[in-house]
Design a protein around this motif. Sequence first.
Motif, mmCIF file in Angstrom:
data_model
loop_
_atom_site.group_PDB
_atom_site.id
_atom_site.type_symbol
_atom_site.label_atom_id
_atom_site.label_comp_id
_atom_site.label_asym_id
_atom_site.label_seq_id
_atom_site.Cartn_x
_atom_site.Cartn_y
_atom_site.Cartn_z
ATOM 1 N N GLY A 1 23.715 39.410 41.012
ATOM 2 C CA GLY A 1 25.376 39.426 40.256
ATOM 3 C C GLY A 1 26.377 39.628 41.533
ATOM 4 O O GLY A 1 25.958 39.804 42.774
ATOM 5 N N ARG A 2 27.457 40.148 41.282
ATOM 6 C CA ARG A 2 28.581 39.933 41.958
ATOM 7 C C ARG A 2 28.583 41.172 42.923
ATOM 8 O O ARG A 2 29.085 41.145 44.029
ATOM 9 C CB ARG A 2 29.969 40.216 41.309
ATOM 10 N N LEU A 3 27.669 42.241 42.771
ATOM 11 C CA LEU A 3 27.836 43.369 43.372
ATOM 12 C C LEU A 3 26.401 43.510 44.508
ATOM 13 O O LEU A 3 26.534 44.415 45.314
ATOM 14 C CB LEU A 3 27.904 44.727 42.633
ATOM 15 N N ASP B 1 23.798 46.100 36.144
ATOM 16 C CA ASP B 1 24.976 47.113 36.397
ATOM 17 C C ASP B 1 25.314 48.084 35.315
ATOM 18 O O ASP B 1 25.603 49.272 35.505
ATOM 19 C CB ASP B 1 26.424 46.415 36.700
ATOM 20 N N ASP B 2 25.168 47.477 33.999
ATOM 21 C CA ASP B 2 25.375 48.298 32.729
ATOM 22 C C ASP B 2 24.680 49.488 32.740
ATOM 23 O O ASP B 2 25.143 50.468 31.791
ATOM 24 C CB ASP B 2 25.213 47.301 31.579
ATOM 25 N N ASP B 3 23.593 49.643 33.100
ATOM 26 C CA ASP B 3 22.563 50.532 33.054
ATOM 27 C C ASP B 3 22.650 51.690 34.103
ATOM 28 O O ASP B 3 22.107 52.785 34.050
ATOM 29 C CB ASP B 3 21.295 50.008 33.046
ATOM 30 N N GLU C 1 33.911 50.265 38.822
ATOM 31 C CA GLU C 1 34.638 51.223 38.025
ATOM 32 C C GLU C 1 34.880 50.849 36.564
ATOM 33 O O GLU C 1 34.746 51.754 35.463
ATOM 34 C CB GLU C 1 36.098 51.594 38.549
ATOM 35 N N ASN C 2 35.176 49.534 36.231
ATOM 36 C CA ASN C 2 35.146 48.979 35.033
ATOM 37 C C ASN C 2 33.911 49.265 34.191
ATOM 38 O O ASN C 2 34.092 49.931 33.109
ATOM 39 C CB ASN C 2 35.325 47.498 34.956
ATOM 40 N N VAL C 3 32.674 49.497 34.641
ATOM 41 C CA VAL C 3 31.536 49.516 34.061
ATOM 42 C C VAL C 3 31.397 51.201 33.782
ATOM 43 O O VAL C 3 31.150 51.582 32.596
ATOM 44 C CB VAL C 3 30.257 48.798 34.616
ATOM 45 N N VAL D 1 38.917 39.857 35.431
ATOM 46 C CA VAL D 1 39.862 38.921 36.321
ATOM 47 C C VAL D 1 39.841 39.005 37.835
ATOM 48 O O VAL D 1 40.090 40.131 38.043
ATOM 49 C CB VAL D 1 41.212 38.523 35.848
ATOM 50 N N SER D 2 39.509 37.887 38.611
ATOM 51 C CA SER D 2 39.800 38.252 39.884
ATOM 52 C C SER D 2 41.029 37.056 40.346
ATOM 53 O O SER D 2 41.959 37.581 40.785
ATOM 54 C CB SER D 2 38.397 38.357 40.846
ATOM 55 N N SER D 3 40.453 36.079 40.389
ATOM 56 C CA SER D 3 41.380 34.915 41.016
ATOM 57 C C SER D 3 42.379 34.659 39.682
ATOM 58 O O SER D 3 43.472 34.070 39.800
ATOM 59 C CB SER D 3 40.830 33.749 41.501
#
Length: 287
Positions: free
Chosen positions: A14-16, A54-56, A73-75, A161-163
């Motif tokens: 994923g993104r990270l 990431d959620d875990d 930080e969102n998660v 949202v990023s872009s």
Amino acid sequence: MSAVKLKIAIQKSGRLYEDSTALLKECGIDLRNVKDRLKTESDNFPLEVFFLRDDDIPQYVEDGVADIGIVGENVLLEKNKKVSTIEKLGFGKCRLSIAIPRNQEYGGAESLEGKRIATSYPFLVSQYLANHNVTADIHEISGSVEIAPGIGLADVVADLVSSGSTLFMNGLKEVETILKSEAVLIQNNQLSEEQLQLLNTLLFRIRTVKKAKKNKYVLMNVPNEKLETVVSLLPGMRSPTILPLASTGWSSVHSVLSEAEFWDKIEQLKEAGAEGILVVPIEKMVL
Ligand code: ATP
Ligand code: ZN
């Protein structure tokens, strides 16, 4: 040699994922070939790496299954677990925003009253609504939140949202930012003394890499009569280095510029008489 190890949880894919593994690499930590994609180890740093959704990650770090973790930080804030944030990492930047159909007017947070809001972040959204004394109907969905208004599942969305292009493609516009987020390093609250020492070593390396990324090494040629003006523009770590050039009357000036001031300074340096400006990336920076 003690056998203490630090266990770090990072996103499996994923993104990270890319940035998290790249950071470890830049910190000089080589990871053994990842075969089962569940965990791996380093041969040159006492680190074990777990690959998770990431959620875990906040839960695993709270429970001590992993000692530290990298997560958005969102998660982290959504899961609201008892862990500590140690360092912002500067990647995975995004925001949790409210978006409404593009053809509608937005009348402020109070206009969300009674609306159906689709989101993967029910906790953060309900906190936001409570802060604004708004009651709305939160529909938790785990993916593709942005299509919810189009298929009649919700009136508005609260999504990452990023872009903004995903929102745009789905006929939505961003109207409120609930949270700004980036990847952070988190830690379990009951680490042993030895584990904390290892963590400090890792943290020192992470900060060294981060500083280097934020700065550039610049070299330029300056006629001697303009040296004073040019030098007054440069911060440097102590002060700039000045070396004589082979051609008389000229010097080579070396300094370090931060990304934030970079473009402005380059313009000013040119105006002040600097020529042949070279900009070089810095690999590591120890202050
Ligand atoms: P997983 O399978 O691990 O649950 P996921 O689909 O929930 O993955 P990704 O889409 O890979 O998660 O996003 C991981 C994190 O990347 C997000 O929680 C957020 O912190 C960050 N991120 C940065 N930009 C964005 C973006 N535009 N959209 C979504 N997440 C983003
Ligand atoms: Zn996820």
